[in-house]
Design a protein around this motif. Structure first.
Motif, short mmCIF file in Angstrom:
data_model
loop_
_atom_site.label_atom_id
_atom_site.label_comp_id
_atom_site.label_asym_id
_atom_site.label_seq_id
_atom_site.Cartn_x
_atom_site.Cartn_y
_atom_site.Cartn_z
N VAL A 145 6.16 13.07 6.80
CA VAL A 145 4.77 12.64 6.80
C VAL A 145 4.14 12.85 5.42
O VAL A 145 3.38 12.01 4.93
N VAL A 146 4.46 13.98 4.79
CA VAL A 146 3.95 14.24 3.43
C VAL A 146 4.46 13.16 2.47
O VAL A 146 3.70 12.62 1.65
N ALA A 147 5.74 12.83 2.58
CA ALA A 147 6.32 11.79 1.72
C ALA A 147 5.68 10.43 1.99
O ALA A 147 5.41 9.66 1.07
N LEU A 148 5.43 10.13 3.26
CA LEU A 148 4.81 8.85 3.62
C LEU A 148 3.37 8.77 3.10
O LEU A 148 2.91 7.70 2.70
N ALA A 149 2.67 9.90 3.10
CA ALA A 149 1.31 9.94 2.56
C ALA A 149 1.33 9.63 1.06
O ALA A 149 0.46 8.90 0.55
N GLU A 150 2.32 10.15 0.37
CA GLU A 150 2.45 9.88 -1.07
C GLU A 150 2.79 8.41 -1.31
O GLU A 150 2.24 7.78 -2.22
N LEU A 151 3.69 7.87 -0.51
CA LEU A 151 4.04 6.46 -0.64
C LEU A 151 2.84 5.57 -0.33
O LEU A 151 2.60 4.57 -1.01
N HIS A 152 2.07 5.95 0.70
CA HIS A 152 0.87 5.19 1.05
C HIS A 152 -0.09 5.14 -0.13
O HIS A 152 -0.66 4.09 -0.46
N ALA A 153 -0.29 6.29 -0.78
CA ALA A 153 -1.18 6.35 -1.94
C ALA A 153 -0.68 5.45 -3.07
O ALA A 153 -1.47 4.80 -3.76
N MET A 154 0.64 5.39 -3.23
CA MET A 154 1.22 4.56 -4.29
C MET A 154 1.05 3.08 -3.98
O MET A 154 0.71 2.27 -4.86
N PHE A 155 1.26 2.69 -2.72
CA PHE A 155 1.05 1.28 -2.34
C PHE A 155 -0.42 0.91 -2.47
O PHE A 155 -0.76 -0.18 -2.95
N GLU A 156 -1.30 1.82 -2.05
CA GLU A 156 -2.74 1.58 -2.18
C GLU A 156 -3.14 1.46 -3.65
O GLU A 156 -3.95 0.61 -4.02
N GLY A 157 -2.56 2.32 -4.47
CA GLY A 157 -2.87 2.27 -5.90
C GLY A 157 -2.43 0.95 -6.53
O GLY A 157 -3.15 0.36 -7.33
N ALA A 158 -1.23 0.51 -6.16
CA ALA A 158 -0.74 -0.78 -6.68
C ALA A 158 -1.64 -1.91 -6.23
O ALA A 158 -1.97 -2.81 -7.02
N ALA A 159 -2.06 -1.89 -4.97
CA ALA A 159 -2.95 -2.93 -4.45
C ALA A 159 -4.28 -2.94 -5.20
O ALA A 159 -4.82 -4.00 -5.53
N GLY A 160 -4.80 -1.74 -5.48
CA GLY A 160 -6.06 -1.65 -6.21
C GLY A 160 -5.97 -2.25 -7.60
O GLY A 160 -6.89 -2.96 -8.05
N LEU A 161 -4.87 -1.97 -8.29
CA LEU A 161 -4.69 -2.51 -9.64
C LEU A 161 -4.51 -4.03 -9.61
O LEU A 161 -5.07 -4.75 -10.43
N LEU A 162 -3.73 -4.50 -8.65
CA LEU A 162 -3.48 -5.94 -8.56
C LEU A 162 -4.73 -6.72 -8.15
O LEU A 162 -4.89 -7.88 -8.53
N ALA A 163 -5.61 -6.08 -7.39
CA ALA A 163 -6.84 -6.75 -6.96
C ALA A 163 -7.88 -6.82 -8.06
O ALA A 163 -8.83 -7.60 -7.97
N ASP A 164 -7.68 -6.04 -9.11
CA ASP A 164 -8.64 -6.01 -10.22
C ASP A 164 -8.24 -7.05 -11.27
O ASP A 164 -7.30 -6.84 -12.05
N ASP A 165 -8.93 -8.16 -11.29
CA ASP A 165 -8.58 -9.26 -12.20
C ASP A 165 -8.80 -8.91 -13.67
O ASP A 165 -8.31 -9.63 -14.55
N THR A 166 -9.51 -7.83 -13.92
CA THR A 166 -9.74 -7.44 -15.32
C THR A 166 -8.51 -6.73 -15.90
O THR A 166 -8.41 -6.58 -17.12
#
Length: 214
Positions: A145-166
């Motif tokens: 679960v700890v590892a999945l939480a870290e992976l979730h944060a990484m996927f979320e982080g990637a999504a945040g960067l990709l959603a930022d057109d700047t």
């Protein structure tokens, strides 16, 4: 974005389940419903029931159905169909795999993939915990679960960067990101199955202890 191994049971294929969720305006997408159910199936909680994650998928309460036939259909497709199919992944010989599909190294495609994976991992952990905020998990399940939480944060982080057109997104970086997301998906599979097997062993030991005491 259909799973690599569709169901052969009539009326319970992922395409059919998807249509049913859309028809009843389920706010949770199918890919997250699958992991939500799997989390509930794996959970070490003693009161696990298929009805709880079904309500959870609709935001906490089941929708109002127009007839008893609709209720029967939803229960049949999700509980007796999808739930039972996912239960098979408790067998170590048939491990669970997140859906695989062709993804082009474009900004939009990687954004959709990142969001999907984040939703899937959140769904699994939400299912595992149910309505509890804390839970005493077996050691290996806790580690997973700890590892999945870290992976979730990484996927979320990637999504945040990709959603930022700047933010610039050169082709070579997108290709590299795609490889990273694919590798992270493999790790996510491993951690989900680690949690499933750990919880299964824990339940078995608890039942054995109860049987001995009785």
């Amino acid at each position: 974005m259909s799973p690599s191994k569709p169901s052969s049971v009539p009326g319970t294929s992922d395409k059919y389940v998807q249509a049913l969720l859309v028809r009843h305006r389920c706010p949770t997408p199918l890919h997250a419903v699958r992991t939500l159910l799997l989390g509930h199936i794996a959970s070490p909680r003693p009161d696990v029931s298929p009805m709880a994650p079904v309500a959870q998928a609709w935001g906490g309460e089941l929708p109002e159905f127009a007839s008893a036939d609709e209720v029967e259909e939803v229960m049949g497709v999700i509980v007796h169909g999808l739930w039972n199919r996912l239960s098979e992944h408790q067998n170590a010989r048939t491990p669970f795999r997140l859906p695989r599909f062709e993804v082009l190294p474009t900004r939009q495609s990687l954004l959709e993939l990142s969001r999907m994976r984040a939703q899937e991992l959140k769904g699994f952990v939400d299912g595992l915990f149910g309505t509890d905020h804390e839970m005493l998990l077996p050691q290996k399940a806790h580690e997973a679960v700890v590892a999945l939480a870290e992976l979730h944060a990484m996927f979320e982080g990637a999504a945040g960067l990709l959603a930022d057109d700047t933010k610039p997104a050169p082709d070579h970086e997108l290709k590299g990101l795609l490889r990273n997301l694919q590798q992270m998906t493999i790790v996510a599979d491993e951690q989900i199955n680690k949690a499933v097997q750990s919880c299964k062993r824990s339940r078995g030991q608890r039942l054995e202890t109860m049987s001995t005491v009785m």
